[in-house]
Design a protein around this motif. Structure first.
Motif, PDB file in Angstrom:
ATOM      1  N   PHE A 142       0.849  -1.192   0.000  1.00 14.18           N
ATOM      2  CA  PHE A 142       0.000   0.000   0.000  1.00 14.18           C
ATOM      3  C   PHE A 142       0.885   1.242   0.000  1.00 14.18           C
TER       4      PHE A 142
ATOM      5  N   SER B  97      -4.506  11.584   3.793  1.00 17.51           N
ATOM      6  CA  SER B  97      -5.632  12.505   3.969  1.00 17.51           C
ATOM      7  C   SER B  97      -6.899  12.067   3.251  1.00 17.51           C
TER       8      SER B  97
ATOM      9  N   GLY C 111      -2.177  16.498   1.936  1.00 20.49           N
ATOM     10  CA  GLY C 111      -1.714  15.372   1.118  1.00 20.49           C
ATOM     11  C   GLY C 111      -0.449  15.695   0.359  1.00 20.49           C
TER      12      GLY C 111
ATOM     13  N   LEU D 121      -6.907  15.798  -7.588  1.00 23.64           N
ATOM     14  CA  LEU D 121      -7.256  16.820  -6.602  1.00 23.64           C
ATOM     15  C   LEU D 121      -8.009  17.988  -7.226  1.00 23.64           C
TER      16      LEU D 121
HETATM   17  C1  LIG Z   1      -9.260  18.707   5.490  1.00 22.37           C
HETATM   18  C2  LIG Z   1      -9.241  18.057   4.133  1.00 22.37           C
HETATM   19  C3  LIG Z   1      -9.638  18.763   3.016  1.00 22.37           C
HETATM   20  C4  LIG Z   1      -9.629  18.171   1.755  1.00 22.37           C
HETATM   21  N1  LIG Z   1     -10.010  18.911   0.684  1.00 22.37           N
HETATM   22  C5  LIG Z   1      -9.966  18.372  -0.557  1.00 22.37           C
HETATM   23  C6  LIG Z   1     -10.305  19.161  -1.698  1.00 22.37           C
HETATM   24  O1  LIG Z   1     -10.635  20.330  -1.593  1.00 22.37           O
HETATM   25  N2  LIG Z   1     -10.254  18.557  -2.904  1.00 22.37           N
HETATM   26  C7  LIG Z   1      -9.843  17.267  -3.060  1.00 22.37           C
HETATM   27  O2  LIG Z   1      -9.794  16.789  -4.206  1.00 22.37           O
HETATM   28  N3  LIG Z   1      -9.506  16.508  -1.998  1.00 22.37           N
HETATM   29  C8  LIG Z   1      -9.554  17.020  -0.762  1.00 22.37           C
HETATM   30  N4  LIG Z   1      -9.206  16.258   0.320  1.00 22.37           N
HETATM   31  C9  LIG Z   1      -8.826  14.849   0.144  1.00 22.37           C
HETATM   32  C10 LIG Z   1      -7.306  14.618   0.029  1.00 22.37           C
HETATM   33  O3  LIG Z   1      -6.611  15.679   0.600  1.00 22.37           O
HETATM   34  C11 LIG Z   1      -6.865  14.446  -1.409  1.00 22.37           C
HETATM   35  O4  LIG Z   1      -7.519  13.370  -2.010  1.00 22.37           O
HETATM   36  C12 LIG Z   1      -5.332  14.234  -1.506  1.00 22.37           C
HETATM   37  O5  LIG Z   1      -4.940  14.383  -2.840  1.00 22.37           O
HETATM   38  C13 LIG Z   1      -4.884  12.861  -1.000  1.00 22.37           C
HETATM   39  O6  LIG Z   1      -3.470  12.848  -1.016  1.00 22.37           O
HETATM   40  P1  LIG Z   1      -2.625  11.992   0.017  1.00 22.37           P
HETATM   41  O7  LIG Z   1      -1.189  12.151  -0.347  1.00 22.37           O
HETATM   42  O8  LIG Z   1      -2.985  12.330   1.407  1.00 22.37           O
HETATM   43  O9  LIG Z   1      -3.106  10.524  -0.340  1.00 22.37           O
HETATM   44  P2  LIG Z   1      -3.409   9.322   0.667  1.00 22.37           P
HETATM   45  O10 LIG Z   1      -4.627   9.636   1.452  1.00 22.37           O
HETATM   46  O11 LIG Z   1      -2.192   8.969   1.424  1.00 22.37           O
HETATM   47  O12 LIG Z   1      -3.725   8.173  -0.372  1.00 22.37           O
HETATM   48  C14 LIG Z   1      -4.878   8.259  -1.190  1.00 22.37           C
HETATM   49  C15 LIG Z   1      -4.722   7.281  -2.366  1.00 22.37           C
HETATM   50  O13 LIG Z   1      -3.628   7.701  -3.191  1.00 22.37           O
HETATM   51  C16 LIG Z   1      -2.667   6.655  -3.303  1.00 22.37           C
HETATM   52  N5  LIG Z   1      -1.330   7.269  -3.389  1.00 22.37           N
HETATM   53  C17 LIG Z   1      -0.834   8.279  -2.638  1.00 22.37           C
HETATM   54  N6  LIG Z   1       0.416   8.580  -3.061  1.00 22.37           N
HETATM   55  C18 LIG Z   1       0.692   7.729  -4.076  1.00 22.37           C
HETATM   56  C19 LIG Z   1       1.820   7.519  -4.930  1.00 22.37           C
HETATM   57  N7  LIG Z   1       2.950   8.232  -4.815  1.00 22.37           N
HETATM   58  N8  LIG Z   1       1.754   6.542  -5.867  1.00 22.37           N
HETATM   59  C20 LIG Z   1       0.634   5.792  -6.007  1.00 22.37           C
HETATM   60  N9  LIG Z   1      -0.450   5.931  -5.234  1.00 22.37           N
HETATM   61  C21 LIG Z   1      -0.409   6.884  -4.281  1.00 22.37           C
HETATM   62  C22 LIG Z   1      -2.854   5.810  -2.069  1.00 22.37           C
HETATM   63  O14 LIG Z   1      -2.374   4.499  -2.270  1.00 22.37           O
HETATM   64  C23 LIG Z   1      -4.366   5.856  -1.908  1.00 22.37           C
HETATM   65  O15 LIG Z   1      -4.944   4.952  -2.801  1.00 22.37           O
HETATM   66  C24 LIG Z   1      -9.205  16.830   1.603  1.00 22.37           C
HETATM   67  C25 LIG Z   1      -8.790  16.105   2.741  1.00 22.37           C
HETATM   68  C26 LIG Z   1      -8.808  16.712   3.993  1.00 22.37           C
HETATM   69  C27 LIG Z   1      -8.339  15.949   5.181  1.00 22.37           C
END
Ligand SMILES: Cc1cc2nc3c(=O)[nH]c(=O)nc-3n(C[C@H](O)[C@H](O)[C@H](O)COP(=O)(O)OP(=O)(O)OC[C@H]3O[C@@H](n4cnc5c(N)ncnc54)[C@H](O)[C@@H]3O)c2cc1C
Length: 362
Positions: A48, A54, A117, A127
């Motif tokens: 994973f 996030s 994130g 995003l």
């Molecule tokens: C307070 C808050 C506000 C938010 N607002 C928004 C918003 O306005 N718009 C929006 O679109 N989203 C929003 N989100 C959701 C989130 O922030 C996004 O989806 C963000 O892009 C997830 O990124 P992450 O690195 O935290 O991914 P993670 O949560 O760590 O992972 C999510 C998915 O991505 C995959 N992944 C992560 N990195 C990689 C990589 N390098 N290679 C392959 N797979 C990978 C993981 O395996 C998993 O399947 C919000 C979240 C929070 C907590």
């Protein structure tokens, strides 16, 4: 690179729940990722990839395979006329990337300020916020395909990523593709960037109130202000909640379904229906995008709802929060009850946007 055992994952997620990773590594380079992928392959372990955690709920029982927490943060740039192609390591914090762009007068991602994130996670989720999405500026990513015979590094161009609303090709086979770095085309020319607009934000009105075009920093400040107001920010010194953002997708419904929802809402509480307008937006194909928060307003699950250690953000109906020692089980149970309540009244099953890692019922 060290591969550790039995590492608690909760603190690596924004909801702050979940058990241990059986194996855990923090790759900082392609070589680290290759080493980790070989480790998992040799032991037949599921993989994973964790970014900023996030958009996930980790099971209370944890994850029985190898978790790779991406930490590569290298940046490089290539000038091409007015455009600058910026390549960022997948583990770079997305908002640091936005701040970098603003500092260097590179336009195109300022509306995506303050989203938690990493760069990798932003590509996977496409995003999106305030009318902008990662795919507007994304050019290509270097990706390790862990299931193609020998793990091979591949380049995915924008059109190969099948981007759609909050989704991409990479989310379809969790654990298969590891994004190592991603390139975005940013512009030096402010005029080349369209005025972002959606149902919550209109850059033109910001320009009107200022009497001139807003600077990138002003756009960022306005976006952060709105995000904080909506409880959609996790930032030191700002009002923050332990959440995973919007827990449910916006449903798209047919014209007939939309009419049924409107009639039902009018029947239950006409004044509320009128007060909460607009709550649906007609799409080009005739379908309607419906605000899930509106549907939830007709259930017991409103802003500020609390049940034990979990609840709903006092600022955002779609955001499930951990208010104490909440567990993944508590969160999933609340999410399920919210889905059931909306379905019972309106016949629409809200679809989960947040990904469950490991075994979680619901
Ligand atoms: C307070 C808050 C506000 C938010 N607002 C928004 C918003 O306005 N718009 C929006 O679109 N989203 C929003 N989100 C959701 C989130 O922030 C996004 O989806 C963000 O892009 C997830 O990124 P992450 O690195 O935290 O991914 P993670 O949560 O760590 O992972 C999510 C998915 O991505 C995959 N992944 C992560 N990195 C990689 C990589 N390098 N290679 C392959 N797979 C990978 C993981 O395996 C998993 O399947 C919000 C979240 C929070 C907590």
């Amino acid at each position: 690179m060290e591969i550790r055992e039995h590492v608690p994952l909760a603190s690596f997620t924004t909801l702050g729940v979940g058990g241990e990773a059986r194996f855990f590594a923090e790759p900082r380079s392609l070589e680290d990722v290759q080493e980790a992928a070989a480790f998992a392959r040799a032991r037949d372990l599921p993989l994973f990839v964790l970014g900023g955690g996030s958009n996930v709920v980790v099971s209370d029982e944890g994850f029985s395979g190898l978790v790779l927490r991406m930490r590569s943060t290298q940046l490089s740039t290539e000038e091409r006329g007015d455009m600058v192609f910026v390549t960022a390591g997948a583990g770079m914090v997305w908002d640091d990337f936005v701040v970098y762009a603003i500092k260097h007068n590179l336009f195109g991602i300022e509306c995506l300020s303050g989203v938690p994130g990493t760069v990798g996670g932003a590509v996977v989720a496409n995003l999106g916020a305030y009318g902008a999405q990662a795919s507007d500026t994304f050019v290509r990513a270097d990706v390790l395909d862990t299931r193609s015979g020998e793990p091979a590094l591949k380049v995915f161009e924008n059109e190969q990523c099948d981007f759609s609303y909050h989704d991409s090709f990479f989310s379809r086979e969790p654990g298969r593709y590891i994004i190592i770095r991603a390139t975005f085309a940013l512009s030096r020319d402010a005029g080349a960037i369209p005025a972002y607009r959606d149902n919550r934000f209109d850059m033109t009105s910001l320009a009107v109130s200022l009497g001139r075009a807003p600077t990138q920093s002003e756009v960022r400040a306005e976006v952060l202000r709105m995000r904080e107001e909506k409880g959609s920010l996790i930032m030191p010194g700002r009002i923050s909640f332990k959440s995973a953002g919007s827990f449910f997708h916006m449903p798209f419904v047919s014209e007939e379904q939309y009419a049924l929802v409107a009639a039902k809402a009018q029947e239950i509480d006409a004044a509320k229906e009128e007060r909460l307008r607009p709550w649906a937006w007609r799409q080009k194909n005739g379908s309607y995008k419906v605000a899930p928060g509106f549907l939830l307003e007709y259930t017991e699950f409103k802003k500020g709802y609390v049940r034990g250690d979990v609840g709903i953000s006092p600022r955002h109906t779609l955001s499930i929060i951990n208010v104490g020692e909440g567990s993944a089980r508590d969160i999933a149970a609340l999410a399920r009850d919210m889905q059931d309540a909306v379905e019972k009244i309106f016949g629409i099953r809200l679809e989960r946007e947040v990904e469950y890692i490991g075994t979680i019922e619901g």
